[in-house]
Write an enzyme that holds these catalytic residues in place. Structure first.
Site, PDB file in Angstrom:
ATOM      1  N   GLY A   1       2.109   1.959  10.739  1.00  0.00           N
ATOM      2  CA  GLY A   1       3.108   3.020  10.647  1.00  0.00           C
ATOM      3  C   GLY A   1       3.778   3.352  11.973  1.00  0.00           C
ATOM      4  O   GLY A   1       4.444   4.372  12.098  1.00  0.00           O
TER       5      GLY A   1
ATOM      6  N   GLU B   1      -6.982   4.939   7.311  1.00  0.00           N
ATOM      7  CA  GLU B   1      -6.683   6.360   7.039  1.00  0.00           C
ATOM      8  C   GLU B   1      -7.823   7.011   6.271  1.00  0.00           C
ATOM      9  O   GLU B   1      -8.133   8.191   6.474  1.00  0.00           O
ATOM     10  CB  GLU B   1      -5.349   6.468   6.276  1.00  0.00           C
ATOM     11  CG  GLU B   1      -4.173   6.156   7.204  1.00  0.00           C
ATOM     12  CD  GLU B   1      -2.965   5.541   6.521  1.00  0.00           C
ATOM     13  OE1 GLU B   1      -2.848   5.604   5.286  1.00  0.00           O
ATOM     14  OE2 GLU B   1      -2.125   4.959   7.240  1.00  0.00           O
TER      15      GLU B   1
ATOM     16  N   GLU C   1      -6.010  -4.888   9.979  1.00  0.00           N
ATOM     17  CA  GLU C   1      -4.940  -3.940  10.312  1.00  0.00           C
ATOM     18  C   GLU C   1      -5.273  -3.211  11.612  1.00  0.00           C
ATOM     19  O   GLU C   1      -6.024  -2.225  11.605  1.00  0.00           O
ATOM     20  CB  GLU C   1      -4.798  -2.903   9.191  1.00  0.00           C
ATOM     21  CG  GLU C   1      -4.427  -3.498   7.860  1.00  0.00           C
ATOM     22  CD  GLU C   1      -3.763  -2.463   6.959  1.00  0.00           C
ATOM     23  OE1 GLU C   1      -2.620  -2.688   6.551  1.00  0.00           O
ATOM     24  OE2 GLU C   1      -4.381  -1.413   6.696  1.00  0.00           O
TER      25      GLU C   1
ATOM     26  N   ASN D   1       0.885  -1.165   0.000  1.00  0.00           N
ATOM     27  CA  ASN D   1       0.000   0.000   0.000  1.00  0.00           C
ATOM     28  C   ASN D   1       0.922   1.213   0.000  1.00  0.00           C
ATOM     29  O   ASN D   1       1.517   1.544   1.022  1.00  0.00           O
ATOM     30  CB  ASN D   1      -0.883  -0.031   1.262  1.00  0.00           C
ATOM     31  CG  ASN D   1      -1.679   1.245   1.434  1.00  0.00           C
ATOM     32  OD1 ASN D   1      -1.754   2.076   0.531  1.00  0.00           O
ATOM     33  ND2 ASN D   1      -2.275   1.408   2.601  1.00  0.00           N
TER      34      ASN D   1
ATOM     35  N   SER E   1       2.888  -2.508  10.252  1.00  0.00           N
ATOM     36  CA  SER E   1       4.318  -2.646  10.535  1.00  0.00           C
ATOM     37  C   SER E   1       4.872  -4.026  10.174  1.00  0.00           C
ATOM     38  O   SER E   1       5.752  -4.549  10.858  1.00  0.00           O
ATOM     39  CB  SER E   1       4.629  -2.281  11.991  1.00  0.00           C
ATOM     40  OG  SER E   1       4.251  -0.934  12.238  1.00  0.00           O
TER      41      SER E   1
ATOM     42  N   HIS F   1      -9.529   1.609   4.045  1.00  0.00           N
ATOM     43  CA  HIS F   1      -8.323   1.697   4.882  1.00  0.00           C
ATOM     44  C   HIS F   1      -8.614   2.631   6.065  1.00  0.00           C
ATOM     45  O   HIS F   1      -9.354   3.608   5.927  1.00  0.00           O
ATOM     46  CB  HIS F   1      -7.144   2.220   4.053  1.00  0.00           C
ATOM     47  CG  HIS F   1      -5.844   2.115   4.785  1.00  0.00           C
ATOM     48  ND1 HIS F   1      -5.450   3.044   5.720  1.00  0.00           N
ATOM     49  CD2 HIS F   1      -4.867   1.180   4.745  1.00  0.00           C
ATOM     50  CE1 HIS F   1      -4.278   2.670   6.213  1.00  0.00           C
ATOM     51  NE2 HIS F   1      -3.903   1.547   5.644  1.00  0.00           N
TER      52      HIS F   1
ATOM     53  N   LYS G   1       0.221   4.302  -0.306  1.00  0.00           N
ATOM     54  CA  LYS G   1      -0.354   5.523   0.298  1.00  0.00           C
ATOM     55  C   LYS G   1      -0.045   6.726  -0.594  1.00  0.00           C
ATOM     56  O   LYS G   1       0.020   6.572  -1.811  1.00  0.00           O
ATOM     57  CB  LYS G   1       0.156   5.700   1.733  1.00  0.00           C
ATOM     58  CG  LYS G   1      -0.026   4.410   2.549  1.00  0.00           C
ATOM     59  CD  LYS G   1       0.127   4.584   4.025  1.00  0.00           C
ATOM     60  CE  LYS G   1      -0.095   3.234   4.709  1.00  0.00           C
ATOM     61  NZ  LYS G   1      -0.091   3.348   6.163  1.00  0.00           N
TER      62      LYS G   1
HETATM   63  P1  PGA Z   1       2.579   0.028   7.642  1.00  0.00           P
HETATM   64  O1  PGA Z   1       1.167   0.326   6.925  1.00  0.00           O
HETATM   65  O2  PGA Z   1       3.073  -1.282   7.063  1.00  0.00           O
HETATM   66  O3  PGA Z   1       3.449   1.184   7.265  1.00  0.00           O
HETATM   67  O4  PGA Z   1       2.317  -0.087   9.090  1.00  0.00           O
HETATM   68  C1  PGA Z   1       0.254  -0.701   6.678  1.00  0.00           C
HETATM   69  C2  PGA Z   1      -0.989  -0.126   6.040  1.00  0.00           C
HETATM   70  O5  PGA Z   1      -1.423   0.963   6.428  1.00  0.00           O
HETATM   71  O6  PGA Z   1      -1.581  -0.764   5.145  1.00  0.00           O
END
Ligand code: PGA
Length: 249
Positions: A172, A96, A166, A9, A212, A94, A11
């Site tokens: 993140g 976000e 998630e 992803n 992560s 997602h 982003k």
């Molecule tokens: P991350 O993000 O691996 O940077 O924690 C995962 C995601 O938001 O899909």
């Protein structure tokens, strides 16, 4: 046997020309035919990314789409715009998008239905906050997200879906859920799918863990019975993604 699916992803990262350079760099590193490999890129990079990924095992997906066919929805991307250029996967809901762009379980359901209508595989995201985990309501919360996301989705469609579990506190932050924590929720999601549909549907649907994921924890996470791969943010933008995809080598 479910085939593992490992998706990046991206982003809001990488310009179109940077996307091409990154795909050229990662292409040889993510060659692993035992795994489905998807790069979900910003919409503006879909076409150049498709071009750069040609002849490789990388499928190009994207990070969002709208639930209407066309019309006065300034700034949105319609499903047939994605299929017209060959997009096969779209991340839906997602955390976000839920946090910053007011997406809800209901809009997630509309998008999921629309993606299936157009033959696009949704990667449907769910996850709890740290407060919810501490309050012990994680499983109830996730079950509710799943039940709403799959309203009016047929069993045939559900079998082909991808769910990404998630935990929001792990995204993140460098704080990965332990493999046992991740497995507990992924197993509960599979149980929920079995309740909505049947055991056969639950056995086919693929469930990813995200939050992560890195080269150091991927193998342990993906070894769990109900974890069929990962949705990877930060580490999908680095050569490390090759080690994640080749977790089994
Ligand atoms: P991350 O993000 O691996 O940077 O924690 C995962 C995601 O938001 O899909």
């Amino acid at each position: 046997m479910r085939k593992k699916i490992i998706a990046g992803n991206w982003k809001m990262n990488k310009t179109p020309s940077e996307a091409v350079a990154l795909i050229n760099e990662l292409k040889p590193l993510v060659a692993n035919d035992e795994v489905d490999v998807v790069f979900c890129v910003p919409a503006i990079s879909i076409i150049p990314a498709m071009e750069a990924a040609k002849g490789s095992n990388i499928s190009i997906g994207t990070e969002n789409m709208y639930f209407e066919e066309s019309g006065a929805y300034t700034g949105e991307i319609a499903p047939n715009m994605l299929t017209d250029v060959g997009v096969k996967f779209v991340i839906i809901g997602h955390s976000e998008r839920r946090e910053y762009f007011a997406e809800t379980d209901e809009t997630v359901n509309k998008k999921v239905l629309k993606a299936f209508e157009h033959g696009i595989t949704p990667i449907i995201c769910c996850g709890e906050t740290l407060t919810q985990r501490e309050q012990g309501v994680t499983i109830d919360w996730i079950r509710q997200q799943i039940k709403i996301a799959f309203l009016n989705v047929t069993a045939e469609q559900a079998k082909t879906a991808v769910i990404a579990y998630e935990p929001i506190w792990a995204i993140g932050t460098g704080k990965t859920a332990t493999s046992d924590q991740a497995e507990e929720v992924c197993a509960a999601i599979r149980g929920c799918i079995a309740e909505i549909y049947d055991d056969a549907t639950a056995a086919e649907i693929r469930i990813q863990y995200g939050g992560s994921v890195n080269a150091g924890n991927a193998a342990e996470l993906f070894a769990k019975a109900d974890i069929d791969g990962g949705l990877v943010g930060g580490a999908s933008l680095k050569p490390e993604f090759g080690n994640i995809v080749n977790y089994n080598k």
